[in-house]
Design an enzyme around this catalytic site. Structure first.
Site, PDB file in Angstrom:
ATOM      1  N   GLN A   1     -16.116   2.173  -3.812  1.00 19.63           N
ATOM      2  CA  GLN A   1     -15.307   1.019  -3.429  1.00 19.63           C
ATOM      3  C   GLN A   1     -13.826   1.377  -3.555  1.00 19.63           C
ATOM      4  O   GLN A   1     -12.965   0.599  -3.151  1.00 19.63           O
ATOM      5  CB  GLN A   1     -15.610  -0.181  -4.331  1.00 19.63           C
ATOM      6  CG  GLN A   1     -17.060  -0.653  -4.284  1.00 19.63           C
ATOM      7  CD  GLN A   1     -17.338  -1.704  -5.328  1.00 19.63           C
ATOM      8  OE1 GLN A   1     -17.204  -2.910  -5.082  1.00 19.63           O
ATOM      9  NE2 GLN A   1     -17.713  -1.277  -6.515  1.00 19.63           N
ATOM     10  N   ASN A   2     -13.551   2.537  -4.148  1.00 24.10           N
ATOM     11  CA  ASN A   2     -12.175   2.923  -4.440  1.00 24.10           C
ATOM     12  C   ASN A   2     -11.482   3.497  -3.207  1.00 24.10           C
ATOM     13  O   ASN A   2     -12.115   4.170  -2.383  1.00 24.10           O
ATOM     14  CB  ASN A   2     -12.143   3.954  -5.571  1.00 24.10           C
ATOM     15  CG  ASN A   2     -12.758   3.404  -6.849  1.00 24.10           C
ATOM     16  OD1 ASN A   2     -12.827   2.188  -7.038  1.00 24.10           O
ATOM     17  ND2 ASN A   2     -13.251   4.283  -7.707  1.00 24.10           N
TER      18      ASN A   2
ATOM     19  N   ALA B   1     -16.662   5.857 -18.860  1.00 23.53           N
ATOM     20  CA  ALA B   1     -17.413   6.720 -17.938  1.00 23.53           C
ATOM     21  C   ALA B   1     -17.056   8.196 -18.127  1.00 23.53           C
ATOM     22  O   ALA B   1     -17.905   9.078 -17.971  1.00 23.53           O
ATOM     23  CB  ALA B   1     -17.129   6.293 -16.499  1.00 23.53           C
TER      24      ALA B   1
ATOM     25  N   TYR C   1       0.838  -1.216   0.000  1.00 28.86           N
ATOM     26  CA  TYR C   1       0.000   0.000   0.000  1.00 28.86           C
ATOM     27  C   TYR C   1       0.868   1.260   0.000  1.00 28.86           C
ATOM     28  O   TYR C   1       0.548   2.244  -0.653  1.00 28.86           O
ATOM     29  CB  TYR C   1      -0.984  -0.043   1.174  1.00 28.86           C
ATOM     30  CG  TYR C   1      -1.984  -1.166   0.992  1.00 28.86           C
ATOM     31  CD1 TYR C   1      -1.865  -2.370   1.697  1.00 28.86           C
ATOM     32  CD2 TYR C   1      -2.989  -1.075   0.034  1.00 28.86           C
ATOM     33  CE1 TYR C   1      -2.747  -3.418   1.477  1.00 28.86           C
ATOM     34  CE2 TYR C   1      -3.869  -2.125  -0.197  1.00 28.86           C
ATOM     35  CZ  TYR C   1      -3.739  -3.288   0.522  1.00 28.86           C
ATOM     36  OH  TYR C   1      -4.589  -4.343   0.283  1.00 28.86           O
TER      37      TYR C   1
ATOM     38  N   CYS D   1       1.338   5.304  16.801  1.00 27.48           N
ATOM     39  CA  CYS D   1      -0.009   5.870  16.676  1.00 27.48           C
ATOM     40  C   CYS D   1      -0.006   7.282  17.270  1.00 27.48           C
ATOM     41  O   CYS D   1       0.391   7.472  18.434  1.00 27.48           O
ATOM     42  CB  CYS D   1      -1.020   5.006  17.436  1.00 27.48           C
ATOM     43  SG  CYS D   1      -2.661   5.766  17.532  1.00 27.48           S
TER      44      CYS D   1
ATOM     45  N   HIS E   1     -14.608   0.626   1.283  1.00 27.59           N
ATOM     46  CA  HIS E   1     -13.430  -0.260   1.331  1.00 27.59           C
ATOM     47  C   HIS E   1     -12.218   0.443   1.914  1.00 27.59           C
ATOM     48  O   HIS E   1     -11.110  -0.075   1.838  1.00 27.59           O
ATOM     49  CB  HIS E   1     -13.111  -0.801  -0.070  1.00 27.59           C
ATOM     50  CG  HIS E   1     -14.126  -1.781  -0.567  1.00 27.59           C
ATOM     51  ND1 HIS E   1     -14.131  -2.267  -1.853  1.00 27.59           N
ATOM     52  CD2 HIS E   1     -15.186  -2.358   0.047  1.00 27.59           C
ATOM     53  CE1 HIS E   1     -15.151  -3.116  -2.006  1.00 27.59           C
ATOM     54  NE2 HIS E   1     -15.814  -3.174  -0.867  1.00 27.59           N
TER      55      HIS E   1
HETATM   56  N1  APR Z   1     -15.413   3.385 -17.877  1.00 26.25           N
HETATM   57  C1  APR Z   1     -16.367   2.576 -17.337  1.00 26.25           C
HETATM   58  N2  APR Z   1     -16.107   1.352 -16.826  1.00 26.25           N
HETATM   59  C2  APR Z   1     -14.824   0.928 -16.874  1.00 26.25           C
HETATM   60  C3  APR Z   1     -13.780   1.708 -17.434  1.00 26.25           C
HETATM   61  C4  APR Z   1     -14.122   2.984 -17.945  1.00 26.25           C
HETATM   62  N3  APR Z   1     -13.206   3.797 -18.502  1.00 26.25           N
HETATM   63  N4  APR Z   1     -12.628   0.991 -17.342  1.00 26.25           N
HETATM   64  C5  APR Z   1     -12.935  -0.173 -16.756  1.00 26.25           C
HETATM   65  N5  APR Z   1     -14.252  -0.223 -16.473  1.00 26.25           N
HETATM   66  C6  APR Z   1     -15.001  -1.281 -15.804  1.00 26.25           C
HETATM   67  C7  APR Z   1     -14.584  -2.689 -16.165  1.00 26.25           C
HETATM   68  O1  APR Z   1     -15.321  -3.156 -17.297  1.00 26.25           O
HETATM   69  C8  APR Z   1     -14.961  -3.463 -14.896  1.00 26.25           C
HETATM   70  O2  APR Z   1     -16.308  -3.940 -14.968  1.00 26.25           O
HETATM   71  O3  APR Z   1     -14.717  -1.153 -14.425  1.00 26.25           O
HETATM   72  C9  APR Z   1     -14.854  -2.418 -13.785  1.00 26.25           C
HETATM   73  C10 APR Z   1     -13.662  -2.627 -12.864  1.00 26.25           C
HETATM   74  O4  APR Z   1     -13.847  -3.851 -12.209  1.00 26.25           O
HETATM   75  P1  APR Z   1     -12.805  -4.332 -11.086  1.00 26.25           P
HETATM   76  O5  APR Z   1     -11.431  -4.240 -11.626  1.00 26.25           O
HETATM   77  O6  APR Z   1     -13.323  -5.666 -10.591  1.00 26.25           O
HETATM   78  O7  APR Z   1     -12.925  -3.249  -9.947  1.00 26.25           O
HETATM   79  P2  APR Z   1     -14.087  -3.082  -8.884  1.00 26.25           P
HETATM   80  O8  APR Z   1     -15.402  -3.515  -9.445  1.00 26.25           O
HETATM   81  O9  APR Z   1     -13.995  -1.701  -8.358  1.00 26.25           O
HETATM   82  O10 APR Z   1     -13.653  -4.106  -7.723  1.00 26.25           O
HETATM   83  C11 APR Z   1     -14.458  -4.102  -6.567  1.00 26.25           C
HETATM   84  O11 APR Z   1     -12.956  -5.641  -5.503  1.00 26.25           O
HETATM   85  O12 APR Z   1     -10.889  -6.414  -5.048  1.00 26.25           O
HETATM   86  C12 APR Z   1     -11.904  -5.648  -4.562  1.00 26.25           C
HETATM   87  O13 APR Z   1     -11.597  -3.957  -2.996  1.00 26.25           O
HETATM   88  C13 APR Z   1     -11.468  -4.230  -4.354  1.00 26.25           C
HETATM   89  O14 APR Z   1     -12.883  -2.293  -4.436  1.00 26.25           O
HETATM   90  C14 APR Z   1     -12.461  -3.417  -5.168  1.00 26.25           C
HETATM   91  C15 APR Z   1     -13.601  -4.396  -5.376  1.00 26.25           C
END
Ligand code: APR
Length: 235
Positions: free
Chosen positions: A92-93, A221, A57, A137, A110
Protein backbone atom coordinates in the site's frame (compact mmCIF):
# COMPACT_ATOMS: atom_id res chain seq x y z
CA UNK A 1 3.42 -24.45 9.78
CA UNK A 2 3.62 -26.85 6.73
CA UNK A 3 6.99 -27.89 5.35
CA UNK A 4 6.91 -25.48 2.37
CA UNK A 5 4.34 -23.04 1.10
CA UNK A 6 3.78 -22.85 -2.65
CA UNK A 7 2.60 -19.23 -2.86
CA UNK A 8 3.34 -16.70 -0.14
CA UNK A 9 1.62 -13.31 -0.45
CA UNK A 10 2.82 -10.41 1.70
CA UNK A 11 0.76 -7.22 2.10
CA UNK A 12 2.69 -4.30 3.53
CA UNK A 13 1.57 -0.97 4.93
CA UNK A 14 3.20 2.18 6.28
CA UNK A 15 4.33 0.35 9.43
CA UNK A 16 7.00 -1.59 7.54
CA UNK A 17 8.64 1.73 6.58
CA UNK A 18 8.33 3.29 10.04
CA UNK A 19 11.80 2.02 11.09
CA UNK A 20 13.19 3.67 7.96
CA UNK A 21 12.05 6.95 9.49
CA UNK A 22 8.94 7.46 7.34
CA UNK A 23 5.72 8.64 8.97
CA UNK A 24 2.71 6.36 9.00
CA UNK A 25 -0.77 7.74 8.33
CA UNK A 26 -2.86 7.27 11.47
CA UNK A 27 -0.38 7.44 14.33
CA UNK A 28 -0.38 10.48 16.62
CA UNK A 29 2.10 12.32 14.36
CA UNK A 30 0.72 10.64 11.26
CA UNK A 31 0.56 12.13 7.78
CA UNK A 32 -3.20 12.50 7.87
CA UNK A 33 -3.06 14.45 11.14
CA UNK A 34 -1.10 17.26 9.50
CA UNK A 35 -2.78 17.10 6.10
CA UNK A 36 -6.45 16.06 6.11
CA UNK A 37 -7.19 13.42 3.48
CA UNK A 38 -9.90 15.68 2.00
CA UNK A 39 -7.26 18.25 1.09
CA UNK A 40 -4.60 16.07 -0.53
CA UNK A 41 -5.85 12.56 -1.29
CA UNK A 42 -9.18 12.84 -3.11
CA UNK A 43 -10.05 13.54 -6.75
CA UNK A 44 -12.15 16.50 -5.61
CA UNK A 45 -9.13 18.00 -3.82
CA UNK A 46 -7.02 17.60 -6.95
CA UNK A 47 -9.69 19.18 -9.18
CA UNK A 48 -10.20 22.00 -6.65
CA UNK A 49 -6.54 22.83 -6.11
CA UNK A 50 -4.08 20.80 -8.22
CA UNK A 51 -1.11 23.03 -7.29
CA UNK A 52 -1.63 22.34 -3.56
CA UNK A 53 -1.93 18.58 -4.12
CA UNK A 54 1.14 18.50 -6.40
CA UNK A 55 3.08 20.45 -3.76
CA UNK A 56 2.11 17.94 -1.04
CA UNK A 57 3.56 15.02 -2.98
CA UNK A 58 6.54 17.01 -4.33
CA UNK A 59 7.43 17.87 -0.72
CA UNK A 60 7.37 14.17 0.23
CA UNK A 61 9.77 13.15 -2.55
CA UNK A 62 13.19 14.17 -1.09
CA UNK A 63 12.57 12.24 2.16
CA UNK A 64 11.29 9.14 0.34
CA UNK A 65 14.12 9.38 -2.21
CA UNK A 66 16.70 9.35 0.59
CA UNK A 67 15.02 6.74 2.79
CA UNK A 68 16.83 3.45 3.30
CA UNK A 69 15.23 -0.02 3.54
CA UNK A 70 15.23 -1.47 7.05
CA UNK A 71 15.69 -5.14 8.15
CA UNK A 72 12.01 -5.85 7.47
CA UNK A 73 12.29 -4.89 3.78
CA UNK A 74 15.60 -6.74 3.53
CA UNK A 75 14.10 -9.88 5.09
CA UNK A 76 11.32 -9.95 2.48
CA UNK A 77 13.86 -9.50 -0.31
CA UNK A 78 15.92 -12.41 1.09
CA UNK A 79 12.75 -14.54 1.32
CA UNK A 80 11.90 -13.75 -2.32
CA UNK A 81 15.38 -14.76 -3.43
CA UNK A 82 15.94 -17.87 -1.30
CA UNK A 83 12.54 -19.42 -0.60
CA UNK A 84 11.63 -22.46 -2.79
CA UNK A 85 8.02 -21.29 -3.23
CA UNK A 86 6.80 -18.10 -4.93
CA UNK A 87 6.85 -14.95 -2.78
CA UNK A 88 4.78 -11.97 -3.96
CA UNK A 89 4.72 -8.53 -2.36
CA UNK A 90 1.67 -6.27 -2.50
CA UNK A 91 2.27 -2.87 -0.96
CA UNK A 92 0.00 0.00 0.00
CA UNK A 93 3.11 2.16 0.34
CA UNK A 94 4.09 4.73 -2.26
CA UNK A 95 7.75 4.62 -1.20
CA UNK A 96 10.21 2.41 -3.11
CA UNK A 97 11.87 0.74 -0.12
CA UNK A 98 10.95 -2.79 -1.22
CA UNK A 99 12.71 -2.16 -4.55
CA UNK A 100 15.69 -0.58 -2.79
CA UNK A 101 15.91 -3.74 -0.65
CA UNK A 102 16.14 -5.81 -3.86
CA UNK A 103 12.56 -7.09 -4.06
CA UNK A 104 11.01 -7.43 -7.51
CA UNK A 105 7.54 -7.54 -9.00
CA UNK A 106 6.23 -5.40 -6.13
CA UNK A 107 2.57 -4.52 -6.73
CA UNK A 108 1.99 -0.89 -5.70
CA UNK A 109 -1.79 -0.91 -5.35
CA UNK A 110 -1.87 2.71 -4.12
CA UNK A 111 0.66 3.99 -6.66
CA UNK A 112 4.20 5.35 -6.31
CA UNK A 113 5.53 8.77 -5.20
CA UNK A 114 8.09 8.82 -8.04
CA UNK A 115 5.47 8.46 -10.75
CA UNK A 116 2.92 10.73 -12.41
CA UNK A 117 0.16 9.78 -14.83
CA UNK A 118 -0.95 11.88 -17.80
CA UNK A 119 -4.71 12.46 -17.73
CA UNK A 120 -4.56 13.13 -21.47
CA UNK A 121 -2.86 9.97 -22.77
CA UNK A 122 -2.75 7.72 -19.70
CA UNK A 123 1.01 7.18 -19.82
CA UNK A 124 2.90 6.95 -16.51
CA UNK A 125 6.18 8.83 -16.19
CA UNK A 126 8.84 8.23 -13.55
CA UNK A 127 10.21 11.31 -11.80
CA UNK A 128 11.73 12.07 -8.41
CA UNK A 129 11.70 15.72 -9.48
CA UNK A 130 8.91 18.25 -9.19
CA UNK A 131 5.71 17.59 -11.14
CA UNK A 132 3.16 20.39 -11.34
CA UNK A 133 0.38 21.96 -13.39
CA UNK A 134 2.90 23.08 -16.02
CA UNK A 135 4.64 19.72 -16.50
CA UNK A 136 4.61 18.52 -20.11
CA UNK A 137 3.80 14.85 -20.66
CA UNK A 138 6.93 13.24 -22.18
CA UNK A 139 4.68 10.94 -24.19
CA UNK A 140 1.94 13.11 -25.72
CA UNK A 141 3.68 16.48 -25.17
CA UNK A 142 0.48 17.97 -23.65
CA UNK A 143 1.17 20.32 -20.70
CA UNK A 144 -0.76 20.62 -17.47
CA UNK A 145 -2.43 17.20 -17.47
CA UNK A 146 -0.10 15.33 -15.10
CA UNK A 147 -1.49 13.88 -11.85
CA UNK A 148 0.61 12.23 -9.11
CA UNK A 149 0.36 8.46 -9.75
CA UNK A 150 -1.10 8.08 -6.26
CA UNK A 151 -4.45 6.32 -5.93
CA UNK A 152 -6.75 8.86 -4.30
CA UNK A 153 -9.64 7.82 -2.06
CA UNK A 154 -12.50 6.83 -4.34
CA UNK A 155 -10.21 5.79 -7.21
CA UNK A 156 -9.71 2.16 -8.28
CA UNK A 157 -6.64 0.42 -6.97
CA UNK A 158 -3.85 -0.53 -9.36
CA UNK A 159 -2.81 -4.12 -10.25
CA UNK A 160 -6.05 -5.59 -8.91
CA UNK A 161 -6.32 -8.37 -11.51
CA UNK A 162 -2.94 -9.70 -10.43
CA UNK A 163 -3.82 -9.17 -6.76
CA UNK A 164 -7.02 -11.22 -7.13
CA UNK A 165 -5.09 -14.04 -8.79
CA UNK A 166 -2.51 -14.05 -5.99
CA UNK A 167 -5.05 -13.99 -3.15
CA UNK A 168 -6.97 -16.90 -4.66
CA UNK A 169 -3.87 -19.05 -5.00
CA UNK A 170 -1.85 -18.27 -1.89
CA UNK A 171 -1.37 -20.74 0.96
CA UNK A 172 0.33 -18.22 3.26
CA UNK A 173 -0.84 -14.60 3.64
CA UNK A 174 1.33 -12.26 5.70
CA UNK A 175 0.21 -8.73 6.60
CA UNK A 176 2.95 -6.36 7.82
CA UNK A 177 2.47 -2.91 9.33
CA UNK A 178 -1.02 -2.01 8.21
CA UNK A 179 -3.93 -0.85 10.35
CA UNK A 180 -6.41 -2.74 8.17
CA UNK A 181 -8.90 0.13 8.01
CA UNK A 182 -8.71 1.08 4.32
CA UNK A 183 -10.59 -1.10 1.86
CA UNK A 184 -10.27 -3.01 -0.39
CA UNK A 185 -6.74 -3.79 0.88
CA UNK A 186 -8.16 -4.43 4.36
CA UNK A 187 -10.26 -7.27 2.93
CA UNK A 188 -7.33 -9.11 1.30
CA UNK A 189 -6.79 -11.29 4.37
CA UNK A 190 -10.45 -12.37 4.31
CA UNK A 191 -10.20 -13.39 0.63
CA UNK A 192 -6.94 -15.28 1.22
CA UNK A 193 -8.50 -17.07 4.19
CA UNK A 194 -11.58 -18.01 2.17
CA UNK A 195 -9.26 -19.65 -0.35
CA UNK A 196 -7.53 -21.64 2.39
CA UNK A 197 -4.45 -19.58 3.26
CA UNK A 198 -2.81 -19.58 6.67
CA UNK A 199 -2.69 -15.96 7.83
CA UNK A 200 -0.16 -13.97 9.89
CA UNK A 201 -0.32 -10.38 11.10
CA UNK A 202 2.84 -8.46 12.01
CA UNK A 203 2.05 -5.26 13.90
CA UNK A 204 2.70 -3.36 17.11
CA UNK A 205 -0.91 -4.07 18.10
CA UNK A 206 -3.86 -6.21 17.03
CA UNK A 207 -5.89 -4.46 14.35
CA UNK A 208 -9.55 -4.43 13.35
CA UNK A 209 -8.82 -7.40 11.07
CA UNK A 210 -7.93 -9.45 14.14
CA UNK A 211 -10.56 -12.11 13.47
CA UNK A 212 -9.08 -13.25 10.13
CA UNK A 213 -5.52 -13.79 11.33
CA UNK A 214 -4.46 -17.22 12.60
CA UNK A 215 -1.30 -15.76 14.12
CA UNK A 216 -0.39 -12.33 15.55
CA UNK A 217 3.30 -11.49 15.82
CA UNK A 218 3.59 -8.39 17.97
CA UNK A 219 6.54 -6.07 17.83
CA UNK A 220 8.55 -3.97 15.44
CA UNK A 221 8.60 -5.51 11.96
CA UNK A 222 12.34 -4.76 11.69
CA UNK A 223 12.84 -7.27 14.53
CA UNK A 224 9.98 -9.77 14.11
CA UNK A 225 10.00 -10.26 10.33
CA UNK A 226 13.68 -11.27 9.97
CA UNK A 227 13.16 -13.94 12.64
CA UNK A 228 10.06 -15.22 10.82
CA UNK A 229 11.92 -15.34 7.50
CA UNK A 230 14.75 -17.31 9.12
CA UNK A 231 12.21 -19.88 10.36
CA UNK A 232 10.65 -20.16 6.89
CA UNK A 233 14.06 -20.55 5.22
CA UNK A 234 15.18 -23.15 7.75
CA UNK A 235 12.30 -25.48 6.72
N1 APR B 1 6.35 -2.50 12.95
C1 APR B 1 5.13 -3.06 12.70
N2 APR B 1 3.99 -2.34 12.60
C2 APR B 1 4.09 -1.00 12.78
C3 APR B 1 5.32 -0.36 13.06
C4 APR B 1 6.48 -1.17 13.14
N3 APR B 1 7.69 -0.65 13.41
N4 APR B 1 5.07 0.97 13.19
C5 APR B 1 3.75 1.15 13.01
N5 APR B 1 3.15 -0.03 12.76
C6 APR B 1 1.75 -0.30 12.46
C7 APR B 1 0.76 0.53 13.25
O1 APR B 1 0.42 -0.12 14.48
C8 APR B 1 -0.44 0.58 12.29
O2 APR B 1 -1.32 -0.52 12.52
O3 APR B 1 1.56 0.08 11.12
C9 APR B 1 0.20 0.45 10.91
C10 APR B 1 0.17 1.74 10.10
O4 APR B 1 -1.18 2.05 9.87
P1 APR B 1 -1.56 3.31 8.95
O5 APR B 1 -0.83 4.51 9.43
O6 APR B 1 -3.08 3.34 8.90
O7 APR B 1 -0.99 2.96 7.53
P2 APR B 1 -1.57 1.93 6.47
O8 APR B 1 -2.26 0.79 7.14
O9 APR B 1 -0.47 1.61 5.53
O10 APR B 1 -2.67 2.82 5.69
C11 APR B 1 -3.30 2.19 4.60
O11 APR B 1 -4.44 4.24 4.07
O12 APR B 1 -4.51 6.48 3.88
C12 APR B 1 -4.34 5.32 3.18
O13 APR B 1 -3.20 5.21 1.15
C13 APR B 1 -2.99 5.27 2.53
O14 APR B 1 -1.76 3.28 2.00
C14 APR B 1 -2.39 3.98 3.04
C15 APR B 1 -3.60 3.22 3.56
Amino acid sequence: MPQTYKNIVVLTGAGISAESGLATFRAANGLWNNHPVEEVATIEAFQRNPEYVHDFYNEMKPELYGAKPNPAHLALSKLQKEYPGKVSIITQNVDTLHEKAGSNGVLHIHGQINQAVCLNCGQVMESWGEVNTETVCPHCQVAGMMKPNIVFFGESLLCMNEVDRLLQSCDLFVSVGTSGVVFPAAAFVQIAKQYGAETYEFNLETTSNNFYFDHHIMGKAGETLPKFVEVLLAK
